[in-house]
Write a protein that holds these residues in place. Sequence first.
Motif, mmCIF file in Angstrom:
data_model
loop_
_atom_site.group_PDB
_atom_site.id
_atom_site.type_symbol
_atom_site.label_atom_id
_atom_site.label_comp_id
_atom_site.label_asym_id
_atom_site.label_seq_id
_atom_site.Cartn_x
_atom_site.Cartn_y
_atom_site.Cartn_z
ATOM 1 N N UNK A 148 0.819 -1.206 0.000
ATOM 2 C CA UNK A 148 0.000 0.000 0.000
ATOM 3 C C UNK A 148 0.857 1.262 0.000
ATOM 4 N N UNK A 149 0.284 2.322 -0.551
ATOM 5 C CA UNK A 149 0.912 3.640 -0.546
ATOM 6 C C UNK A 149 -0.138 4.643 -0.090
ATOM 7 N N UNK A 150 0.010 5.172 1.111
ATOM 8 C CA UNK A 150 -0.983 6.068 1.711
ATOM 9 C C UNK A 150 -0.485 7.502 1.654
ATOM 10 N N UNK A 151 -1.321 8.391 1.141
ATOM 11 C CA UNK A 151 -0.933 9.802 1.016
ATOM 12 C C UNK A 151 -0.757 10.431 2.391
ATOM 13 N N UNK A 152 0.349 11.175 2.540
ATOM 14 C CA UNK A 152 0.633 11.891 3.783
ATOM 15 C C UNK A 152 1.278 13.222 3.406
ATOM 16 N N UNK A 153 0.464 14.257 3.252
ATOM 17 C CA UNK A 153 0.968 15.549 2.814
ATOM 18 C C UNK A 153 1.452 15.482 1.381
ATOM 19 N N UNK A 154 2.705 15.866 1.163
ATOM 20 C CA UNK A 154 3.281 15.837 -0.180
ATOM 21 C C UNK A 154 3.942 14.505 -0.496
ATOM 22 N N UNK A 155 3.829 13.557 0.411
ATOM 23 C CA UNK A 155 4.470 12.253 0.242
ATOM 24 C C UNK A 155 3.443 11.132 0.239
ATOM 25 N N UNK A 156 3.929 9.947 -0.122
ATOM 26 C CA UNK A 156 3.193 8.699 0.057
ATOM 27 C C UNK A 156 4.040 7.814 0.966
ATOM 28 N N UNK A 157 3.379 7.100 1.861
ATOM 29 C CA UNK A 157 4.074 6.179 2.761
ATOM 30 C C UNK A 157 3.762 4.758 2.299
ATOM 31 N N UNK A 158 4.813 4.029 1.918
ATOM 32 C CA UNK A 158 4.659 2.700 1.322
ATOM 33 C C UNK A 158 5.031 1.631 2.332
ATOM 34 N N UNK A 159 4.149 0.637 2.459
ATOM 35 C CA UNK A 159 4.395 -0.512 3.323
ATOM 36 C C UNK A 159 4.031 -1.791 2.577
ATOM 37 N N UNK A 178 2.333 -0.270 -6.006
ATOM 38 C CA UNK A 178 1.604 -0.300 -4.739
ATOM 39 C C UNK A 178 0.193 0.225 -4.956
ATOM 40 N N UNK A 179 -0.712 -0.142 -4.059
ATOM 41 C CA UNK A 179 -2.100 0.288 -4.132
ATOM 42 C C UNK A 179 -2.292 1.561 -3.322
ATOM 43 N N UNK A 180 -2.807 2.600 -3.967
ATOM 44 C CA UNK A 180 -3.211 3.813 -3.264
ATOM 45 C C UNK A 180 -4.683 3.676 -2.925
ATOM 46 N N UNK A 181 -5.046 3.637 -1.648
ATOM 47 C CA UNK A 181 -6.455 3.469 -1.280
ATOM 48 C C UNK A 181 -7.345 4.507 -1.967
ATOM 49 N N UNK A 182 -8.398 4.016 -2.586
ATOM 50 C CA UNK A 182 -9.332 4.893 -3.278
ATOM 51 C C UNK A 182 -8.971 5.193 -4.717
ATOM 52 N N UNK A 183 -7.733 4.893 -5.126
ATOM 53 C CA UNK A 183 -7.300 5.167 -6.500
ATOM 54 C C UNK A 183 -6.890 3.913 -7.254
ATOM 55 N N UNK A 226 5.337 12.843 -3.984
ATOM 56 C CA UNK A 226 4.313 12.747 -5.022
ATOM 57 C C UNK A 226 4.913 12.967 -6.404
ATOM 58 N N UNK A 227 5.982 13.752 -6.476
ATOM 59 C CA UNK A 227 6.639 14.004 -7.760
ATOM 60 C C UNK A 227 7.314 12.759 -8.318
ATOM 61 N N UNK A 228 7.445 11.733 -7.477
ATOM 62 C CA UNK A 228 8.112 10.504 -7.917
ATOM 63 C C UNK A 228 7.130 9.410 -8.328
ATOM 64 N N UNK A 229 5.867 9.769 -8.510
ATOM 65 C CA UNK A 229 4.936 8.823 -9.142
ATOM 66 C C UNK A 229 5.345 8.667 -10.602
ATOM 67 N N UNK A 230 5.345 7.441 -11.089
ATOM 68 C CA UNK A 230 5.632 7.180 -12.494
ATOM 69 C C UNK A 230 4.307 7.006 -13.222
ATOM 70 N N UNK A 231 3.991 7.942 -14.088
ATOM 71 C CA UNK A 231 2.701 7.917 -14.777
ATOM 72 C C UNK A 231 1.696 8.770 -14.043
ATOM 73 N N UNK A 232 0.705 8.133 -13.438
ATOM 74 C CA UNK A 232 -0.326 8.856 -12.705
ATOM 75 C C UNK A 232 -0.884 7.969 -11.610
ATOM 76 N N UNK A 233 -1.374 8.592 -10.558
ATOM 77 C CA UNK A 233 -1.965 7.831 -9.450
ATOM 78 C C UNK A 233 -3.144 7.005 -9.958
ATOM 79 N N UNK A 234 -3.148 5.729 -9.578
ATOM 80 C CA UNK A 234 -4.227 4.836 -9.954
ATOM 81 C C UNK A 234 -4.110 4.237 -11.340
ATOM 82 N N UNK A 235 -3.061 4.597 -12.069
ATOM 83 C CA UNK A 235 -2.900 4.109 -13.446
ATOM 84 C C UNK A 235 -1.724 3.156 -13.591
ATOM 85 N N UNK A 236 -1.320 2.548 -12.500
ATOM 86 C CA UNK A 236 -0.148 1.682 -12.528
ATOM 87 C C UNK A 236 -0.261 0.521 -13.489
#
Length: 396
Positions: A148-159, A178-183, A226-236
Amino acid sequence: MDFSISEPLLALQQRVRTFIREEVIPLESDCRQGPHGPEEGLRRVLIERARAAGLLSPHVSPHYGGMGLSHHARAVVFEEAGYSPLGPIALNIFAPDEGNMHLLEAVATPAQKERWLRPLALGEIRSCFCMTEPAPGAGSDPRMLATTAVRDGDDYVINGSKWFITGANGATLAIIMAVVPGSGATMFLADMSAKGIVIERTMDSLDTCFPGGHGVIRFDHLRVAAADILGAEGSGFSFAQIRLSPARLTHCMRWLGAVRRAHDIAVDYARHRHAFGRPIGEHEGVGFGLADNDMDMHSARLVIMHCAWVLDQGDLALRESSRAKVIVSEAVWRVVDRCVQILGGRGVTGESLVARIFTDIRAFRIYDGPSEVHRWSLAKHLLKSPPSPEKHHAPD
């Protein structure tokens, strides 16, 4: 249909063939190789030799230091490189880096390309693709993705946990799914030295050809901007499709070159080894095996070339690459298995390179999707296709 190879491509094929014979094959006995692949020092020697020969990263655009070859041209060059287990490393076209470079060039932002693609294409760093997870996470079924990758401010926290991550040990870049909840599934770019990435161990495996081996990784509150997403959120998953077909096909290209080497060794042995009063190649049991090798390799090459042509038309070639993956992986396995049999005791020892090719290639029927999954996918497409004009109904 024109099956000819252009004069420039024939010339390039010969250049690569000469390079592999003169610069790479002599290093196959180099001691800087172990159960988890060639060491970094040997990789750098190989990279420098290819750079000097003008053959580095043939699949990447010249803007980033490559040669900008089409998929058709790659099929010719990659097969020649695969003739030695060290050839793909020298040309910087080994997995997973080759597929990762293709993905970055197609999807990454200009800043991401400068940070990661350029040094990858120049052979300065290595990378890994973090997708596969231990049970009950994602394996052949990516929908089971548990990281999972959970949004936290300008970052995502991956576990989460990943395993069988090729090249993890010694890699600089990780592409993490990783899965972003909701996306949904999302790809992230991360420096492997970042706090929160733990390489727990390197797995023992049949193959020994991939630098860095295959790692088990844990993400423990890894923070990625967030700038280190490759592509777009939810489009992995959709962006990963761009990587899938070419990566499947380049595996086919490289392994075809490897079994051609095994076949050449077996042919030479069959000419000179005598039994029952004649060279063993003159006995049908051996000669027919060599003939079957020739037919399997020819069929595999045609399937590869067709899929490469489809990719060069701009198509994702999902069905064509699945078809090629099954046909080629099973054909090259038959070829190398026959070569072992023809060499007899020599074929199961370190006295010949064939035993090494045999163990390296067995996993190809599993890598990038096992044959069963590709057959299942192809069957689904067939069942969904429009019915034939003559419909057949079950009796009432």
